[in-house]
Design a protein around this motif. Sequence first.
Motif, PDB file in Angstrom:
ATOM      1  N   ASP A   1       0.852  -1.109  -0.034  1.00  0.00           N
ATOM      2  CA  ASP A   1       0.075  -0.164  -0.160  1.00  0.00           C
ATOM      3  C   ASP A   1       0.869   1.419   0.053  1.00  0.00           C
TER       4      ASP A   1
ATOM      5  N   VAL B   1      -3.064  -2.832  -4.364  1.00  0.00           N
ATOM      6  CA  VAL B   1      -3.547  -3.745  -5.818  1.00  0.00           C
ATOM      7  C   VAL B   1      -2.642  -3.240  -6.864  1.00  0.00           C
TER       8      VAL B   1
ATOM      9  N   ASN C   1       0.384  -5.311  -8.831  1.00  0.00           N
ATOM     10  CA  ASN C   1       0.080  -5.682  -9.956  1.00  0.00           C
ATOM     11  C   ASN C   1       1.514  -5.070 -10.924  1.00  0.00           C
TER      12      ASN C   1
ATOM     13  N   PHE D   1       0.608 -11.153  -6.779  1.00  0.00           N
ATOM     14  CA  PHE D   1      -0.495 -11.644  -6.259  1.00  0.00           C
ATOM     15  C   PHE D   1      -0.308 -13.206  -5.894  1.00  0.00           C
TER      16      PHE D   1
ATOM     17  N   CYS E   1      -4.571  -0.436 -11.302  1.00  0.00           N
ATOM     18  CA  CYS E   1      -4.713  -0.309  -9.896  1.00  0.00           C
ATOM     19  C   CYS E   1      -6.163  -0.973  -9.778  1.00  0.00           C
ATOM     20  N   CYS E   2      -6.726  -0.838  -8.391  1.00  0.00           N
ATOM     21  CA  CYS E   2      -7.583  -1.575  -8.112  1.00  0.00           C
ATOM     22  C   CYS E   2      -8.812  -0.862  -9.120  1.00  0.00           C
TER      23      CYS E   2
ATOM     24  N   LEU F   1      -8.371  -3.358 -11.960  1.00  0.00           N
ATOM     25  CA  LEU F   1      -8.641  -4.685 -11.566  1.00  0.00           C
ATOM     26  C   LEU F   1      -9.865  -5.343 -10.814  1.00  0.00           C
ATOM     27  N   PHE F   2     -10.511  -4.298 -10.245  1.00  0.00           N
ATOM     28  CA  PHE F   2     -11.793  -4.615  -9.652  1.00  0.00           C
ATOM     29  C   PHE F   2     -12.970  -4.047 -10.377  1.00  0.00           C
TER      30      PHE F   2
ATOM     31  N   THR G   1     -11.328 -11.301 -10.922  1.00  0.00           N
ATOM     32  CA  THR G   1     -11.724 -10.562  -9.948  1.00  0.00           C
ATOM     33  C   THR G   1     -12.885  -9.558 -10.418  1.00  0.00           C
TER      34      THR G   1
ATOM     35  N   ILE H   1     -15.147  -7.884  -1.555  1.00  0.00           N
ATOM     36  CA  ILE H   1     -14.795  -7.189  -2.897  1.00  0.00           C
ATOM     37  C   ILE H   1     -16.027  -6.598  -3.535  1.00  0.00           C
TER      38      ILE H   1
ATOM     39  N   CYS I   1     -11.729  -2.381  -3.977  1.00  0.00           N
ATOM     40  CA  CYS I   1     -10.705  -2.846  -3.475  1.00  0.00           C
ATOM     41  C   CYS I   1     -10.629  -3.451  -1.998  1.00  0.00           C
TER      42      CYS I   1
ATOM     43  N   PHE J   1      -7.967  -3.962  -0.288  1.00  0.00           N
ATOM     44  CA  PHE J   1      -6.994  -3.599   0.763  1.00  0.00           C
ATOM     45  C   PHE J   1      -7.132  -2.292   1.312  1.00  0.00           C
TER      46      PHE J   1
END
Lengths: 224, 377, 335
Positions: free
Chosen positions: C77, C90, C94, C100, C168-169, C172-173, C181, C238, C253, C255
Amino acid sequence: MIEISAVHKAFNQGQHNEYWALQGIDLRIEAGKVTAFRGPSGSGKTTLLTIVGCLARPTSGRVRLRGEDVSGLPERFLTEIRRRSFGFVFQQFNLIRGLSALENIILPALPTGRPRAQLVAAAMALLEQLQLTQRAQAKVEWLSGGEQQRVAIARALINDPEVIIADEPTANLDSTLAGEFMGLLASFTAAGKTVLLTSHDPLVVESAAVHRVVAMRDGKLIEA
Amino acid sequence: MRSWLDRQLHLIDFTLGSLARRKARNFGLLAVYTLLVFALASLSLFASALRSEAAHVLAGSPEVVLQRLVAGRHDLIPPGYLESIGRVRGVQKKEARLWAYYRDPRSGSQLVFMARPDAEVPVGSVMLGTRLAAAAKLNVGDTLAFADYRGQPYPLRVASLLTPDSELQSATLVLLAEADFRAFFAYPAGHYTDIALSVRNPLEVGNVASKLAAALPDSRPILRDEMLRTYEHIFDWREGILLTVLVGVILTFAIFAWEKAAGLSAEEKREIGILKAIGWETSDVIRMKVWEGLVVSLTAFASGFLAAWVHVFHFGAPLFAPVLKGWSVVYPEFALFPAVDGLQVATLFFFTVFPYTAAVLVPIWRAAITDPDLVMR
Amino acid sequence: MLFQPAIIALLLAAAVAVLMLAAAAPFALSVLREWDIGSGSERQLVLERRTYLFSTLVSFVMAIQLATLLLFVFNADRLAVMFVGAMCAVGTLNVNAWGFPALIVQMLVFFSALVWLAINHVDNLARDYPLVRAKYGLLLLLLPLLMLNFWLQYRYFSGLRANVITSCCGSLFSEEAETLTAEVSSLEPRAALWLFYAGMSVAVASGLLHWRRRGRLDGGWLGIAAAAGFVIALTGVISFISLYIYEHPHHHCPFCILKTEYDYRGYALYLPLFGGAAAGMAAGALQFFAAVPSLRAVLPRVSARLALLSGAGFLMFTLLATWFVVNSKLILIES
Ligand SMILES: Nc1ncnc2c1ncn2[C@@H]1O[C@H](COP(=O)(O)OP(=O)(O)OP(=O)(O)O)[C@@H](O)[C@H]1O
Ligand SMILES: [Mg+2]
């Protein structure tokens, strides 16, 4: 109470200095009695007591405590049994210097996790019984030989064991104090405890408090 | 559960007593341990204070700063340049800035003069950082005079004190009216120092910068994030290098701890023998010893860290100044603002407590497997 | 490679864990070969005493793994500022393909070490140490896992280069990307809610069931339910819990909830979750040995206690998550 059959004990087994300290011991020890072991130095008295008292394991043979075989147990469980069932009084007293009499007495009970208040109360009761109350907070190295031994006895009794094991308990005491100790032994048997002791001192071995004398030589029992 | 807790309490109790009984022996270890924590913590606190200072300064600065280059050197922004940029998508606000470095001959320190609109700072007056004002013993209403470009005193009245959120600004910042600024430095009319652009969406910054670079080939956009990254990188890297050097020290310490733990005194061996004979289990002894290790570790960590805190934030890290000089190139001189972050403490804990614990495990076990029948012999 | 204190610490910890177990491996082998509980020989005593060393070492490794797990995420982080496009852990994870996997293996090590300690604990309760061989066999399996852990971390950290543009998140998310994800994130809130509460109810119920019944079957089931519950719980975090915590309809995210800005609510969630999942898995793993005669009396007791812990952990996690959702200003589902 305690049955010993065909117990052998070797030191340094398989090495050039292999030594068999016990060579086939068979013995039954009765509950509630004082049994004294005697014999020349090196005859295996102490070794036998360590095996009976679950301090060590026999190389072969069986030891039964109240019918339960304890000879093959791992140390972890031997310790548990030792803590519960045996109290030890050593020749050198083996008190921890720097701690008070009271602290020394509760040492064997620390791993049981009984609350401290309970332990202190039990220890004070024992000190009272042994007429040592006023010395409870004194550091053990300030105590006289007789007082030290009484602290050692109180320590042996803190977990309320059924068997007291005393190896040469009077070797460091004069004859008056040795006599007092024998008097204490009588009170233990009166309370139903079993006592095992070794001694070279005829005064002790022939005292009226001793119910049975077992003689040893070269790692074997000889009939008395 | 209750009895488990009581057992641990008993063990801690016993171990505290046993530590106290061997004060002289344990003191050496504790002193070395504390010293190690102190050294590492000073280093780490110093680095993180610099880092947070840099982050603070940068947080207040615009996302993109545009400088003009002439023959590869930074030059003034000529009149009309700002307008020539036109509208760039994503740019929220653009502003031409007027600022300068000024070396104060009296204090010898490097100040930053910045022009503000007359509405903020009236002509003939200045606003100062609190630390700067304190250093020059100035209060609101007092008059001070800096030497202007000809060396003549230029009197200005202190209008108010700034409450900047960073130590660095508070020690160096001087705000004055634009007219005073130009008169003071004989700054050509219509020219500016650089252009600040604010970009709302962080993902747009890159685009904006490349558009600007394409539209104005004689300009150099500087991104705030890039500066931040560079600073982080420099600081981490330096800290990392120093730590690597110190890994040798940590290893030596671990060996020292190992030897201390392995070289039990006869007295201590006898004690463990007694405990085992009277009914302590091997794992009880291990637990007791682990508690001992924890007590030593936490004491050393807490006292070393506190000492480092005082060393860095109260005294300005005098012991490390020569080693850390490189850092102060970034900023000429300033006192540090206390700043700690969790990761830093965790890392530090790791670097000190972890090697110690790893080093003493085997000796602890060795001590704990003492034969219980030892004391009978 | 970034020369960064926390990275050096993490690599050091992973390396020491490997070295410790590797140094201990020959002893584990000799235990496997020479163990004879019936013998009163001095050799046997030596072996028995070594087992104490192993329990201590593995406990230490496990404690370290737990600490490094936290440090790993915490550090990821913090490093985010170094990478263009990274705003939280994230993004940092990555930066290259190893991030991961390294995190996942780190969690795996943690759970395996805990399960091993549970087996060790039960074994130590039986007077004939019936599981010694199984235990030391498993210990030798833990070693390659630790090596893998170190290798992945090394690859990951050595591949870190400042300025790498990472996703980033957000990406990715985010719901559009075609990753697993992303699939998790794009779950329709209502369906996600159902899945989450169904999964958590099953996990809690399985824990309580085994606590009461102490049977071998329901114990094994608890192991599966706890592992599945762990995955479902993370899915829940998530897909919707994080949204409620951030009060932002698209920030998925897992995290960022660990950050100060969100009052460390992540720790409050993850601690009971990890504890509950580990306890449940341990209870499940113990059932493999439920038939051992000398364990018949003690094993069900231990595994019931673990089951209670597991149920309590999942319950606490669910309640906390629910509380965060209910107290959030975000509205995802209009009623
Ligand atoms: N750890 C050991 N290693 C090797 N030999 C040992 C060990 N412990 C005891 N012995 C040997 O075993 C024999 C019996 O010892 P033990 O201490 O039982 O005798 P004892 O009857 O108690 O003698 P004493 O009356 O002198 O106390 C002795 O010859 C001693 O040297
Ligand atoms: Mg003797």
